[in-house]
Design an enzyme around this catalytic site. Structure first.
Site, PDB file in Angstrom:
ATOM      1  N   ASP A 255      59.347  60.519  50.358  1.00  0.00           N
ATOM      2  CA  ASP A 255      58.586  60.570  51.610  1.00  0.00           C
ATOM      3  C   ASP A 255      59.018  59.488  52.599  1.00  0.00           C
ATOM      4  O   ASP A 255      59.590  58.472  52.234  1.00  0.00           O
ATOM      5  CB  ASP A 255      57.093  60.365  51.328  1.00  0.00           C
ATOM      6  CG  ASP A 255      56.429  61.610  50.751  1.00  0.00           C
ATOM      7  OD1 ASP A 255      57.155  62.557  50.362  1.00  0.00           O
ATOM      8  OD2 ASP A 255      55.189  61.632  50.672  1.00  0.00           O
TER       9      ASP A 255
ATOM     10  N   HIS B 159      56.561  66.190  56.972  1.00  0.00           N
ATOM     11  CA  HIS B 159      55.618  65.110  56.652  1.00  0.00           C
ATOM     12  C   HIS B 159      54.915  64.613  57.918  1.00  0.00           C
ATOM     13  O   HIS B 159      54.641  63.417  58.047  1.00  0.00           O
ATOM     14  CB  HIS B 159      56.353  63.969  55.955  1.00  0.00           C
ATOM     15  CG  HIS B 159      55.472  63.027  55.182  1.00  0.00           C
ATOM     16  ND1 HIS B 159      54.410  63.443  54.428  1.00  0.00           N
ATOM     17  CD2 HIS B 159      55.512  61.673  55.065  1.00  0.00           C
ATOM     18  CE1 HIS B 159      53.834  62.401  53.865  1.00  0.00           C
ATOM     19  NE2 HIS B 159      54.470  61.311  54.237  1.00  0.00           N
TER      20      HIS B 159
ATOM     21  N   HIS C  14      53.099  60.519  61.231  1.00  0.00           N
ATOM     22  CA  HIS C  14      52.491  59.933  60.034  1.00  0.00           C
ATOM     23  C   HIS C  14      51.208  59.171  60.381  1.00  0.00           C
ATOM     24  O   HIS C  14      51.078  57.967  60.123  1.00  0.00           O
ATOM     25  CB  HIS C  14      53.472  58.995  59.328  1.00  0.00           C
ATOM     26  CG  HIS C  14      53.154  58.753  57.878  1.00  0.00           C
ATOM     27  ND1 HIS C  14      52.341  57.723  57.457  1.00  0.00           N
ATOM     28  CD2 HIS C  14      53.553  59.411  56.765  1.00  0.00           C
ATOM     29  CE1 HIS C  14      52.243  57.743  56.137  1.00  0.00           C
ATOM     30  NE2 HIS C  14      52.967  58.761  55.692  1.00  0.00           N
TER      31      HIS C  14
ATOM     32  N   HIS D 206      59.172  56.706  47.824  1.00  0.00           N
ATOM     33  CA  HIS D 206      59.252  56.495  49.268  1.00  0.00           C
ATOM     34  C   HIS D 206      60.542  55.793  49.653  1.00  0.00           C
ATOM     35  O   HIS D 206      61.150  55.072  48.851  1.00  0.00           O
ATOM     36  CB  HIS D 206      58.073  55.650  49.754  1.00  0.00           C
ATOM     37  CG  HIS D 206      56.742  56.328  49.614  1.00  0.00           C
ATOM     38  ND1 HIS D 206      56.049  56.355  48.433  1.00  0.00           N
ATOM     39  CD2 HIS D 206      55.987  57.015  50.510  1.00  0.00           C
ATOM     40  CE1 HIS D 206      54.917  57.019  48.598  1.00  0.00           C
ATOM     41  NE2 HIS D 206      54.854  57.426  49.852  1.00  0.00           N
TER      42      HIS D 206
END
Length: 254
Positions: free
Chosen positions: A67, A118, A122, A213
């Site tokens: 991510d 995503h 964010h 991540h």
């Protein structure tokens, strides 16, 4: 939607009960709110949105998902690691970062990996309460960034797995499937990459979805090194990293 109906019904019942049963009224007023909060903020809750936590396979395979990229420092190094370990991965990218680094999106695709959605910005602190229009913008703006690069994602992960009452319908309209995880590294709370690898691989089994991540705010000494350790340990245990096709994924099922 049933959760929203539950909350409204609880408020109405609390009003009627309040005159003669104050304790019951308080329970009716706040109880449904707690249920709704659980389904919004718990990554594994399925009431507002079904999110796949595993995929079906009888082989020693896992799904490595990364991510918060792309990141100019981390992404090239991660791609090198994936080549070295003959691994495939899904990169859940943030639209505004993809816009700044289109060359990294092309490199991910050229490496045989998947680009997934995503959100555009964010919005970790506010996504849960975003309006339908804001949810639509978070989805559409990222899609608009990726479309000129020849990428049309089919999979989506909300920030930290946080849901929104309007998200499920918005994803259906855009033919996006929500993907969660079986295990995550919680890198920000880890003091060393070994801790991250231990967390991600605890309870490892075929069909696991692993979440790691790239990029800030994860400490630079941890993020790529943790991915390296995970890949090495997976290989030592005979596991392959694959990107499963849609027919192997059951949204929201363990």
């Amino acid at each position: 939607m049933w959760l929203l109906i539950l909350v409204l019904a609880g408020k109405m019942a609390a009003v009627f009960a309040g005159w003669t049963h104050p304790v019951l009224a308080l329970a009716l007023w706040f109880g449904p709110d707690l249920v709704l909060a659980y389904h919004v903020f718990s990554p594994h809750a399925q009431g507002l949105l079904c999110m796949a936590r595993r995929f079906r396979t009888s082989r020693p395979e896992v799904w490595l998902t990364i991510d918060d990229g792309p990141d100019p420092d981390d992404t090239p190094r991660i791609l090198e690691l994936l080549v070295a370990h003959q691994a495939r991965a899904t990169f859940f990218v943030i639209g505004e970062r993809a816009a700044r680094h289109p060359e990294l999106i092309r490199a991910i695709v050229a490496g045989g990996h998947e680009i997934a959605h995503h959100t555009q910005t964010h919005p970790l602190a506010t996504f849960w309460c975003a309006s339908p229009g804001r949810v639509a913008r978070e989805l559409d703006e990222a899609l608009a960034v990726l479309q000129p690069l020849g990428v049309r994602p089919t999979r989506f992960r909300p920030p930290a797995g946080i849901k929104n009452p309007w998200l499920a319908a918005a994803l259906r309209e855009r033919h996006l499937v929500a993907v969660g995880w079986s295990a995550r590294g919680r890198e920000i709370r880890a003091g060393a990459p070994q801790v991250v690898a231990d967390r991600v691989l605890a309870g490892l089994s075929p069909g696991s979805i692993l979440l790691l991540h790239e990029g800030p705010p994860v400490p630079a000494a941890i993020r790529v090194e943790a991915i390296r350790l995970v890949l090495e340990r997976l290989k030592a245990q005979g596991y392959r990293c694959v990107v499963p096709p849609a027919e192997q994924i059951d949204g929201g099922k363990n």
